[in-house]
Design a protein around this motif. Structure first.
Motif, PDB file in Angstrom:
ATOM      1  N   ALA A   1       0.823  -1.212   0.000  1.00  0.00           N
ATOM      2  CA  ALA A   1       0.000   0.000   0.000  1.00  0.00           C
ATOM      3  C   ALA A   1       0.858   1.263   0.000  1.00  0.00           C
ATOM      4  O   ALA A   1       0.574   2.215  -0.725  1.00  0.00           O
ATOM      5  CB  ALA A   1      -0.941  -0.007   1.195  1.00  0.00           C
ATOM      6  N   ALA A   2       1.915   1.281   0.797  1.00  0.00           N
ATOM      7  CA  ALA A   2       2.783   2.468   0.860  1.00  0.00           C
ATOM      8  C   ALA A   2       3.472   2.710  -0.483  1.00  0.00           C
ATOM      9  O   ALA A   2       3.575   3.856  -0.937  1.00  0.00           O
ATOM     10  CB  ALA A   2       3.819   2.305   1.967  1.00  0.00           C
ATOM     11  N   ARG A   3       3.931   1.648  -1.112  1.00  0.00           N
ATOM     12  CA  ARG A   3       4.599   1.814  -2.416  1.00  0.00           C
ATOM     13  C   ARG A   3       3.619   2.254  -3.489  1.00  0.00           C
ATOM     14  O   ARG A   3       3.948   3.076  -4.343  1.00  0.00           O
ATOM     15  CB  ARG A   3       5.294   0.526  -2.817  1.00  0.00           C
ATOM     16  N   LEU A   4       2.412   1.695  -3.459  1.00  0.00           N
ATOM     17  CA  LEU A   4       1.418   2.093  -4.452  1.00  0.00           C
ATOM     18  C   LEU A   4       0.950   3.528  -4.213  1.00  0.00           C
ATOM     19  O   LEU A   4       0.632   4.242  -5.169  1.00  0.00           O
ATOM     20  CB  LEU A   4       0.236   1.126  -4.438  1.00  0.00           C
TER      21      LEU A   4
ATOM     22  N   ARG B   1      -3.765 -18.153   2.589  1.00  0.00           N
ATOM     23  CA  ARG B   1      -4.596 -18.496   1.427  1.00  0.00           C
ATOM     24  C   ARG B   1      -6.053 -18.071   1.622  1.00  0.00           C
ATOM     25  O   ARG B   1      -6.932 -18.504   0.896  1.00  0.00           O
ATOM     26  CB  ARG B   1      -4.541 -20.000   1.170  1.00  0.00           C
ATOM     27  N   HIS B   2      -6.289 -17.209   2.554  1.00  0.00           N
ATOM     28  CA  HIS B   2      -7.650 -16.728   2.820  1.00  0.00           C
ATOM     29  C   HIS B   2      -8.159 -15.969   1.591  1.00  0.00           C
ATOM     30  O   HIS B   2      -7.413 -15.226   0.950  1.00  0.00           O
ATOM     31  CB  HIS B   2      -7.654 -15.828   4.058  1.00  0.00           C
ATOM     32  N   PRO B   3      -9.447 -16.158   1.234  1.00  0.00           N
ATOM     33  CA  PRO B   3      -9.986 -15.492   0.034  1.00  0.00           C
ATOM     34  C   PRO B   3      -9.871 -13.956   0.061  1.00  0.00           C
ATOM     35  O   PRO B   3      -9.627 -13.339  -0.984  1.00  0.00           O
ATOM     36  CB  PRO B   3     -11.454 -15.918   0.019  1.00  0.00           C
ATOM     37  N   ALA B   4     -10.008 -13.365   1.220  1.00  0.00           N
ATOM     38  CA  ALA B   4      -9.899 -11.898   1.287  1.00  0.00           C
ATOM     39  C   ALA B   4      -8.478 -11.443   0.967  1.00  0.00           C
ATOM     40  O   ALA B   4      -8.268 -10.430   0.291  1.00  0.00           O
ATOM     41  CB  ALA B   4     -10.320 -11.408   2.664  1.00  0.00           C
ATOM     42  N   LEU B   5      -7.493 -12.198   1.443  1.00  0.00           N
ATOM     43  CA  LEU B   5      -6.101 -11.846   1.154  1.00  0.00           C
ATOM     44  C   LEU B   5      -5.778 -12.093  -0.325  1.00  0.00           C
ATOM     45  O   LEU B   5      -5.057 -11.298  -0.941  1.00  0.00           O
ATOM     46  CB  LEU B   5      -5.157 -12.640   2.056  1.00  0.00           C
ATOM     47  N   GLU B   6      -6.311 -13.159  -0.892  1.00  0.00           N
ATOM     48  CA  GLU B   6      -6.120 -13.432  -2.326  1.00  0.00           C
ATOM     49  C   GLU B   6      -6.728 -12.309  -3.167  1.00  0.00           C
ATOM     50  O   GLU B   6      -6.146 -11.876  -4.157  1.00  0.00           O
ATOM     51  CB  GLU B   6      -6.753 -14.784  -2.698  1.00  0.00           C
ATOM     52  N   GLN B   7      -7.903 -11.846  -2.763  1.00  0.00           N
ATOM     53  CA  GLN B   7      -8.552 -10.765  -3.483  1.00  0.00           C
ATOM     54  C   GLN B   7      -7.715  -9.481  -3.387  1.00  0.00           C
ATOM     55  O   GLN B   7      -7.575  -8.751  -4.361  1.00  0.00           O
ATOM     56  CB  GLN B   7      -9.952 -10.521  -2.931  1.00  0.00           C
ATOM     57  N   ALA B   8      -7.134  -9.229  -2.239  1.00  0.00           N
ATOM     58  CA  ALA B   8      -6.280  -8.051  -2.061  1.00  0.00           C
ATOM     59  C   ALA B   8      -5.036  -8.153  -2.936  1.00  0.00           C
ATOM     60  O   ALA B   8      -4.595  -7.162  -3.526  1.00  0.00           O
ATOM     61  CB  ALA B   8      -5.899  -7.883  -0.601  1.00  0.00           C
ATOM     62  N   ARG B   9      -4.463  -9.354  -3.025  1.00  0.00           N
ATOM     63  CA  ARG B   9      -3.280  -9.545  -3.889  1.00  0.00           C
ATOM     64  C   ARG B   9      -3.626  -9.289  -5.351  1.00  0.00           C
ATOM     65  O   ARG B   9      -2.851  -8.673  -6.091  1.00  0.00           O
ATOM     66  CB  ARG B   9      -2.738 -10.960  -3.715  1.00  0.00           C
ATOM     67  N   ARG B  10      -4.774  -9.783  -5.791  1.00  0.00           N
ATOM     68  CA  ARG B  10      -5.185  -9.564  -7.187  1.00  0.00           C
ATOM     69  C   ARG B  10      -5.437  -8.071  -7.436  1.00  0.00           C
ATOM     70  O   ARG B  10      -5.118  -7.551  -8.508  1.00  0.00           O
ATOM     71  CB  ARG B  10      -6.435 -10.378  -7.512  1.00  0.00           C
ATOM     72  N   ALA B  11      -5.994  -7.391  -6.448  1.00  0.00           N
ATOM     73  CA  ALA B  11      -6.247  -5.955  -6.595  1.00  0.00           C
ATOM     74  C   ALA B  11      -4.940  -5.177  -6.699  1.00  0.00           C
ATOM     75  O   ALA B  11      -4.831  -4.232  -7.479  1.00  0.00           O
ATOM     76  CB  ALA B  11      -7.085  -5.445  -5.427  1.00  0.00           C
ATOM     77  N   VAL B  12      -3.937  -5.594  -5.930  1.00  0.00           N
ATOM     78  CA  VAL B  12      -2.618  -4.947  -6.005  1.00  0.00           C
ATOM     79  C   VAL B  12      -2.009  -5.172  -7.391  1.00  0.00           C
ATOM     80  O   VAL B  12      -1.481  -4.240  -8.010  1.00  0.00           O
ATOM     81  CB  VAL B  12      -1.688  -5.475  -4.887  1.00  0.00           C
ATOM     82  N   ALA B  13      -2.092  -6.399  -7.891  1.00  0.00           N
ATOM     83  CA  ALA B  13      -1.551  -6.697  -9.225  1.00  0.00           C
ATOM     84  C   ALA B  13      -2.297  -5.908 -10.303  1.00  0.00           C
ATOM     85  O   ALA B  13      -1.685  -5.409 -11.260  1.00  0.00           O
ATOM     86  CB  ALA B  13      -1.633  -8.192  -9.498  1.00  0.00           C
TER      87      ALA B  13
ATOM     88  N   GLU C   1      -8.533   3.981 -15.389  1.00  0.00           N
ATOM     89  CA  GLU C   1      -8.240   2.603 -14.950  1.00  0.00           C
ATOM     90  C   GLU C   1      -7.459   2.602 -13.639  1.00  0.00           C
ATOM     91  O   GLU C   1      -7.709   1.772 -12.761  1.00  0.00           O
ATOM     92  CB  GLU C   1      -7.449   1.868 -16.022  1.00  0.00           C
ATOM     93  N   VAL C   2      -6.510   3.518 -13.511  1.00  0.00           N
ATOM     94  CA  VAL C   2      -5.728   3.603 -12.272  1.00  0.00           C
ATOM     95  C   VAL C   2      -6.641   3.963 -11.103  1.00  0.00           C
ATOM     96  O   VAL C   2      -6.546   3.357 -10.023  1.00  0.00           O
ATOM     97  CB  VAL C   2      -4.569   4.619 -12.415  1.00  0.00           C
ATOM     98  N   ARG C   3      -7.534   4.926 -11.304  1.00  0.00           N
ATOM     99  CA  ARG C   3      -8.437   5.321 -10.226  1.00  0.00           C
ATOM    100  C   ARG C   3      -9.352   4.163  -9.809  1.00  0.00           C
ATOM    101  O   ARG C   3      -9.579   3.932  -8.625  1.00  0.00           O
ATOM    102  CB  ARG C   3      -9.309   6.520 -10.635  1.00  0.00           C
ATOM    103  N   ARG C   4      -9.893   3.429 -10.794  1.00  0.00           N
ATOM    104  CA  ARG C   4     -10.747   2.274 -10.474  1.00  0.00           C
ATOM    105  C   ARG C   4      -9.969   1.195  -9.744  1.00  0.00           C
ATOM    106  O   ARG C   4     -10.429   0.633  -8.745  1.00  0.00           O
ATOM    107  CB  ARG C   4     -11.361   1.699 -11.753  1.00  0.00           C
ATOM    108  N   ALA C   5      -8.770   0.894 -10.235  1.00  0.00           N
ATOM    109  CA  ALA C   5      -7.949  -0.140  -9.602  1.00  0.00           C
ATOM    110  C   ALA C   5      -7.553   0.274  -8.185  1.00  0.00           C
ATOM    111  O   ALA C   5      -7.524  -0.559  -7.275  1.00  0.00           O
ATOM    112  CB  ALA C   5      -6.705  -0.423 -10.443  1.00  0.00           C
ATOM    113  N   ARG C   6      -7.269   1.536  -7.988  1.00  0.00           N
ATOM    114  CA  ARG C   6      -6.917   2.027  -6.653  1.00  0.00           C
ATOM    115  C   ARG C   6      -8.100   1.882  -5.700  1.00  0.00           C
ATOM    116  O   ARG C   6      -7.944   1.448  -4.548  1.00  0.00           O
ATOM    117  CB  ARG C   6      -6.468   3.486  -6.733  1.00  0.00           C
ATOM    118  N   THR C   7      -9.283   2.236  -6.157  1.00  0.00           N
ATOM    119  CA  THR C   7     -10.482   2.092  -5.335  1.00  0.00           C
ATOM    120  C   THR C   7     -10.713   0.638  -4.961  1.00  0.00           C
ATOM    121  O   THR C   7     -11.011   0.313  -3.796  1.00  0.00           O
ATOM    122  CB  THR C   7     -11.710   2.656  -6.080  1.00  0.00           C
ATOM    123  N   LEU C   8     -10.565  -0.262  -5.933  1.00  0.00           N
ATOM    124  CA  LEU C   8     -10.741  -1.693  -5.654  1.00  0.00           C
ATOM    125  C   LEU C   8      -9.681  -2.210  -4.686  1.00  0.00           C
ATOM    126  O   LEU C   8      -9.976  -3.013  -3.797  1.00  0.00           O
ATOM    127  CB  LEU C   8     -10.702  -2.492  -6.955  1.00  0.00           C
ATOM    128  N   ARG C   9      -8.441  -1.745  -4.847  1.00  0.00           N
ATOM    129  CA  ARG C   9      -7.384  -2.191  -3.934  1.00  0.00           C
ATOM    130  C   ARG C   9      -7.647  -1.722  -2.509  1.00  0.00           C
ATOM    131  O   ARG C   9      -7.499  -2.484  -1.550  1.00  0.00           O
ATOM    132  CB  ARG C   9      -6.017  -1.678  -4.379  1.00  0.00           C
TER     133      ARG C   9
END
Length: 178
Positions: free
Chosen positions: A78-81, A137-149, A111-119
């Motif tokens: 989050a800090a780097r993003l 491997r919790h689904p919430a953490l997986e979703q957060a990883r995909r949002a970061v990517a 796209e950046v604004r949408r991705a940031r909101t989702l992350r």
């Protein structure tokens, strides 16, 4: 005996002198033009329209994007993003200042604004659930990883769009020197 008057200079002599001077001048102009053409065809200078300050900002954005996230932990990324967001806003502001904006830049910025909101939403959900820390491997953490990517990919597209706008010549300026 009468003395004969001195003959007047012939007009042909003056016109010959003028013609010779005009020819020398024309030859000098032709030689100067030929020298300018042969030295002007080299592509050894950077065009003035490449906006060096914007280039420095885009280089900083590219370097920060290349560093990426060292760990898959969304909190760490989050800090780097957020730093990427500051650099992207600065670059976008410089593009607006130079009036270089095009549709690709606007789309990439959206796209950046949408991705940031989702992350941010995915990270908040992952933090709200306490068991995430115990189960990687919790689904919430997986979703957060995909949002970061997804946000990193959006920043790459924005960087490419801004770089294309920066390096494109302004309308009416040839891309290559003649």
């Amino acid at each position: 005996m009468t003395t004969s008057p001195t003959p007047a200079p012939r007009p042909r002599t003056r016109s010959r002198a003028r013609t010779a001077a005009v020819r020398r001048l024309a030859l000098a102009v032709c030689l100067a033009a030929a020298a300018a053409l042969t030295t002007g065809c080299r592509d050894d200078t950077t065009p003035a329209w490449e906006y060096p300050q914007l280039a420095a900002t885009l280089d900083s954005l590219a370097a920060a994007l290349a560093q990426g996230c060292a760990t898959p932990d969304p909190d760490h990324c989050a800090a780097r993003l957020d730093r990427l967001d500051i650099l992207a806003r600065r670059a976008f502001t410089e593009v607006l200042d130079h009036r270089l904006l095009d549709q690709a830049c606007l789309t990439a910025e959206s796209e950046v604004r949408r991705a940031r909101t989702l992350r941010l939403a995915a990270t908040a959900t992952a933090q709200a659930q306490g068991q995430v820390r115990q189960d990687p491997r919790h689904p919430a953490l997986e979703q957060a990883r995909r949002a970061v990517a997804a946000e990193q990919a959006a920043y790459r597209r924005l960087l490419a769009a801004l770089e294309n706008v920066r390096t494109a010549p302004p309308p009416g300026v040839p891309a290559q020197p003649v």
